[in-house]
Scaffold this active site. Structure first.
Site, mmCIF file in Angstrom:
data_model
loop_
_atom_site.group_PDB
_atom_site.id
_atom_site.type_symbol
_atom_site.label_atom_id
_atom_site.label_comp_id
_atom_site.label_asym_id
_atom_site.label_seq_id
_atom_site.Cartn_x
_atom_site.Cartn_y
_atom_site.Cartn_z
ATOM 1 C CB ILE A 112 -0.922 0.012 1.236
ATOM 2 C CG1 ILE A 112 -1.618 -1.351 1.400
ATOM 3 C CG2 ILE A 112 -1.930 1.148 1.153
ATOM 4 C CD1 ILE A 112 -2.468 -1.763 0.229
ATOM 5 C CG HIS A 128 3.966 -8.209 12.119
ATOM 6 N ND1 HIS A 128 4.776 -9.039 12.839
ATOM 7 C CD2 HIS A 128 4.529 -8.110 10.881
ATOM 8 C CE1 HIS A 128 5.791 -9.430 12.086
ATOM 9 N NE2 HIS A 128 5.666 -8.874 10.889
ATOM 10 C CG ASP A 164 6.736 -5.931 9.137
ATOM 11 O OD1 ASP A 164 5.755 -5.408 8.581
ATOM 12 O OD2 ASP A 164 7.155 -7.065 8.863
ATOM 13 N N PRO A 593 -8.571 -45.474 40.346
ATOM 14 C CG PRO A 593 -9.316 -46.350 42.387
ATOM 15 C CD PRO A 593 -9.782 -45.992 41.000
ATOM 16 C CD1 TRP A 594 -2.774 -45.263 42.959
ATOM 17 C CD2 TRP A 594 -2.774 -46.974 44.395
ATOM 18 N NE1 TRP A 594 -2.551 -44.746 44.220
ATOM 19 C CE2 TRP A 594 -2.544 -45.793 45.124
ATOM 20 C CE3 TRP A 594 -2.817 -48.186 45.098
ATOM 21 C CZ2 TRP A 594 -2.360 -45.775 46.501
ATOM 22 C CZ3 TRP A 594 -2.644 -48.182 46.477
ATOM 23 C CH2 TRP A 594 -2.415 -46.982 47.164
ATOM 24 N N GLY A 651 -2.117 -38.097 36.009
ATOM 25 C CA GLY A 651 -3.424 -37.587 36.413
ATOM 26 C C GLY A 651 -3.502 -36.077 36.313
ATOM 27 N N GLY A 655 -5.937 -36.443 33.437
ATOM 28 C CA GLY A 655 -7.170 -36.333 34.207
ATOM 29 C C GLY A 655 -7.688 -34.911 34.268
ATOM 30 N N GLY A 671 -10.948 -41.812 43.835
ATOM 31 C CA GLY A 671 -9.607 -41.418 44.261
ATOM 32 C C GLY A 671 -9.671 -40.582 45.516
ATOM 33 C CB SER A 672 -7.167 -38.408 47.084
ATOM 34 O OG SER A 672 -6.925 -37.365 46.149
ATOM 35 C CB CYS A 727 -12.217 -47.148 48.718
ATOM 36 S SG CYS A 727 -13.325 -48.357 47.973
ATOM 37 C CE LYS A 777 -0.846 -40.744 52.340
ATOM 38 N NZ LYS A 777 -1.946 -40.619 51.343
#
Length: 922
Positions: A112, A128, A164, A593-594, A651, A655, A671-672, A727, A777
């Site tokens: 232009i 841009h 630019d 869960p496991w 997870g 998850g 789960g928790s 559980c 734990k």
């Protein structure tokens, strides 16, 4: 000014209550991006006095021109603004005639003249696709990827006579993903946020608040326009640089290499972080190492030995193929069409003609894109075909791979015949000789009926808790894999065979799956044992046995899901019929869960499938193997592609993305409690249905009038069943004072008889804890109990042997304020508190003083007392003179912070159904 253009239409609304002034605008540019900026500026009350765009191409007007012409806005279509470097006088005169106060260049491919740029009162602003001055030039966004930038973005700047280099008005930035392409960045950020920012910039100018920030010289760059001739791949680079080069040119102009003497363009690359896969070698000119054509695509190597996976290849004649099909690309024979297929071909020809209105006749050789179609026409074409032939399921990529009409018809007929579904299920196994058998374990993601590597190639090791050895390296699903799995599940639900299947046929598939699970029960139990540490005999009876029962139970429900007719009160005569329908919800995400990997899968998936939904399931990261074996069996049972999808991995990544995903309509989670709360927060953004089975601290009350030996036996089972990883395990025992000491003595005596050892040994009573972090734990949990003053009567230590074994543990003298009295151990820890003789209401208060409410139990011969206590206990399940007795027909779920919603029984079906009320006047 030449700009790289957006390619996806999105509707963006902006709010400008804070802005007061409006301007007369000239829009100079083109494309859907320009169209969206135009539409939004007009909605905000600005007056567009003229649109200056490009001439029609192949008889089709640019989208910006179409929108402006529809509104009656003056439209000018100049092929050029300059001739021999000088402005064309009549073009400039036409521009000046509209009397614009500001030029807006959202996307402009023409140069232009400065006579036009500087003409309006407020000058000109330009979009841009780069955070100036980091990348200047027309291919700025390509260079963002080519140079491996971690941040991308855009700038709106004031035009000057440089390229630019004008002052900056505003900027926005976004993160760049490892496998992002130009299209990804445009679709996710540069397009939608760019439209908003253009409107905001005009508002700022109108109100006199727009800044002019000079571009710094430091860090300023200019990279040339990327053209096909200089997009050849240089192979002497690390894999990351190769990947950046390929994705930086995808889809325009396309990075290429010479293979078998012809130019081949590479599309869809990702870094592959895995072992070198099996494949057929392919010589690539300039590469010191041959590529590998594998079942997932073409694998190429950087000079650092690392790999890049390329999914699609395009030849010089424009034909695109999956890279995995390179050596079979020319083996396809031409199909003879039936009369029905000939009619379908003519219907599709008419659809092409409606889109390619500039083409006089759609010949077999007509190329969809070379005839003027763009990516926005792809969606229109596929949707029109879908409306006419719902059984023909096509994807955008199919069009790019068959651009000529004859090829497109051949591809469509093959899909219509279902030939694409006849492919044999290909499974890479990890095989182990264990438990006097060979177990074959899939280890890849299962998406849309296929086992595939994770999109980014990442894997992780799953560990045998009995000895700490690595069982398998399992694919770790990425966000892209979640999106693919959800899309597959959505397609299967909305348009696939599953959505059209009658209920009894759905039940037949579930019965068949249950039969296959039973046929493979020893293999499943062995995998469950080595992956989760479950004692084999328990895995055989409960982990696998109850899973088979669950599928058979819910298979029987498939054709028994019913609504109701309801009399409604209306003016007489009452010619109204109101009835309800129970409908499936759609795509369901299931996160398990496991502790019972296969059984938890069955509890949720069976109800979900019986109700007619499709699912994406994320097994626990540490126990993925039986879920993946289940996926294999579901395919062999005949479940259509996309109905069941399994994504092993993190997870926090998989998850979380599932719970946030807008196309997931229901989340079922076990789960928790903290994770359950996070899922609820994420799901709230899309108001999806949620059911949660969370933590527990289940009380077990033992009265002196019980059958003591039975209470000891059942009490031990309540705590030590499945190594305490249960559980509903009795998290706290309340034993009446008069029998307390005898009860403890008998428990310790029985513990000493328990055999701790190899879970595959049939005589083992107590296996290893699920994984190392959990064992640590539990040991910390016991240390806390001792520090708080509880009496450690037995255990509390790790067993001195390989693996993650812990001694069954007993604590007494546990007071209500102690940590071990309040928090779940989820392990083999018996926590005993004494209560005064006859103090029924007192022990009830203590039992209910917990945030959890999953299960509970009471031992007494006094049935009146037992029923009274069962009414007062705040728990979803109450066991009387027994424990752990669950059944597929009995609903299971918690109260309070143990969650809500039910697994098992008829009530579980309602978690995966929605009720629709219909009223008819006759």
């Amino acid at each position: 000014m030449l700009r790289t253009g957006p390619r996806l239409l999105r509707t963006i609304c902006t709010t400008a209550a804070a802005y007061q002034h409006k301007l007369r605008l000239a829009l100079i540019g083109q494309s859907i991006f320009g169209q969206e900026v135009y539409n939004n500026l007009r909605k905000e009350g600005h007056k567009v006095v003229g649109v200056f765009t490009v001439p029609d191409k192949n008889g089709q007007a640019d989208p910006l021109a179409l929108a402006a012409e529809k509104d009656g806005t003056p439209v000018f279509k100049f092929p050029r603004w300059r001739a021999k470097g000088k402005p064309i006088e009549e073009v400039v005169a036409a521009y000046k005639s509209v009397g614009a106060e500001l030029n807006v260049l959202p996307f402009c491919t023409q140069f232009i003249p400065m006579d036009v740029i500087d003409c309006p009162k407020h000058g000109s602003i330009i979009y841009h696709p780069s955070i100036l001055p980091r990348h200047r030039g027309a291919s700025a966004i390509n260079w963002t990827l080519i140079q491996g930038d971690k941040k991308a973005g855009f700038t709106i700047f004031w035009a000057d006579d440089g390229l630019d280099t004008g002052p900056i008005l505003l900027q926005r930035e976004c993160d760049v993903g490892q496998n992002d392409t130009v299209d990804d960045l445009y679709n996710r950020f540069l397009f939608p946020e760019g439209v908003k920012a253009m409107v905001e910039a005009v508002h700022l100018i109108a109100d006199g608040k727009a800044p002019r920030i000079p571009q710094p010289e430091e860090g300023a760059t200019y990279e040339g326009i990327q053209k096909k001739e200089n997009a050849e791949i240089s192979w002497d680079q690390p894999a990351a640089a190769l990947h950046n080069w390929i994705r930086g040119h995808d889809k325009v102009p396309g990075a290429w290499a010479t293979i078998d003497g012809q130019m081949v363009t590479f599309y869809g690359s990702s870094l592959l972080d895995a072992s070198v896969p099996a494949g057929q070698e392919l010589e690539i000119k300039g590469s010191s190492r041959h590529g590998l054509v594998t079942k997932n695509g073409l694998v190429v190597f950087g000079n650092d030995g690392k790999m890049v996976l390329v999914r699609n290849l395009q030849f010089e004649d424009g034909k695109m193929i999956p890279a995995s099909k390179y050596f079979s690309a020319d083996e396809t024979t031409t199909l003879e069409l039936t009369e029905e297929e000939k009619k379908m071909a003519e219907d599709i020809r008419a659809i092409w003609k409606g889109i390619l209105s500039n083409v006089a006749v759609i010949e077999d050789s007509t190329d969809f894109f070379k005839s003027g179609a763009s990516s926005m026409h792809v969606v229109r074409m596929l949707e029109e075909i879908k409306q006419k032939y719902s059984g023909l399921q096509l994807q955008n990529e199919d069009v790019y791979m068959a651009t000529k009409f004859a090829d497109f018809i051949q591809m469509s007929v093959r899909k219509f015949r279902g030939e694409d579904k006849e492919e044999e299920l290909v499974i890479d196994y990890v095989s182990k000789n264990v438990n006097n058998m060979t177990v074959n374990m899939p280890y890849q993601c299962f998406i849309n009926g296929q086992f595939i590597n994770a999109d980014d190639g990442k894997t992780y090791d799953t560990i045998n808790p009995a000895d700490g050895s690595i069982i398998a390296s399992v694919s770790s699903a990425s966000l892209a894999d979640v999106d693919k799995a959800v899309a597959a599940a959505k397609e299967a639900f909305e348009n696939g065979e599953w959505g059209r299947m009658n209920a009894r046929e759905r039940g037949r598939l579930m019965y068949r799956l249950a039969d296959l699970m039973e046929e493979h029960e020893e293999e499943l139990a062995t995998i469950e044992s080595i992956d989760s540490g479950a004692v084999y005999t328990l895995a055989l009876k409960t982990h696998v046995g109850m899973s088979v029962q669950t599928f058979r139970y819910f298979a029987g429900w498939c054709d028994k899901i019913q609504g109701a007719t309801i009399p409604i009160n209306q003016a007489r005569p009452n010619h109204n019929l109101t009835f309800t329908k129970k409908e499936p919800i759609g795509v369901c995400a299931i996160v398990i869960p496991w502790n019972y990997p296969l059984m938890m899968l069955a509890w949720k998936s069976a109800a979900c499938l019986a109700a007619g939904n499709t699912l994406v399931l994320k097994p626990a990261q540490v126990t993925p193997l039986t879920s993946l074996k289940f996926a294999e069996l579901s395919a062999k049972a005949g479940f259509p592609k996309g109905v069941i999808n399994i994504l092993p991995g993190s997870g926090g990544l998989v998850g979380q993305h599932l719970s946030e995903h807008p196309d997931v309509r229901k989340v079922g989670f076990t789960g928790s409690t903290p994770t359950g709360k996070q899922i609820m927060k994420s799901a709230a953004a899309n108001l999806k249905k949620v059911s949660l089975e969370l933590g527990g601290k289940s009380p077990l009350i033992i009265f002196s009038d019980c059958e003591l030996d039975r209470a000891v036996k059942m009490g031990m089972g309540a705590v030590y069943f499945n190594k305490g990883e249960n559980c509903i395990a009795a998290g706290r025992l309340f034993v009446e004072e008069s029998i307390h000491d005898e009860f403890v003595s008998k428990v310790v005596e029985e513990i000493k008889k328990m055999k701790i050892g190899d879970p595959l040994d049939r005589s083992t009573d107590h296996g290893p804890q699920n994984h190392k972090a959990h064992l640590e734990k539990l040991l910390q949990y016991c240390e806390t109990g001792v520090k708080e003053g509880a009496t450690l009567v037995y255990g509390g230590r790790q067993v001195r042997r390989p693996g993650f074994f812990m001694e069954p543990t007993v604590f007494t003298d546990v007071e209500d304020h102690m940590y071990i009295a309040q928090e779940e151990s989820f392990g083999p820890v018996m926590v005993i508190s004494k209560f005064k003789n006859g103090d029924v209401d007192g022990v009830l208060r203590r039992a209910n003083t917990t945030e959890y409410g999953l299960a509970s139990g009471v031992f007494t011969k006094d049935i009146s007392k037992a029923l009274y206590i069962s009414e007062k206990l705040e728990a979803g399940t109450v066991f009387i003179n027994t424990y752990n007795k669950t059944d597929v027909a009995a609903p299971f779920g918690g109260f309070k912070q143990s969650g809500f919603g039910k697994d098992l029984g008829e009530e579980a079906l309602h978690e995966y159904l929605r009720t629709k009320a219909i009223t008819v006047e006759y």
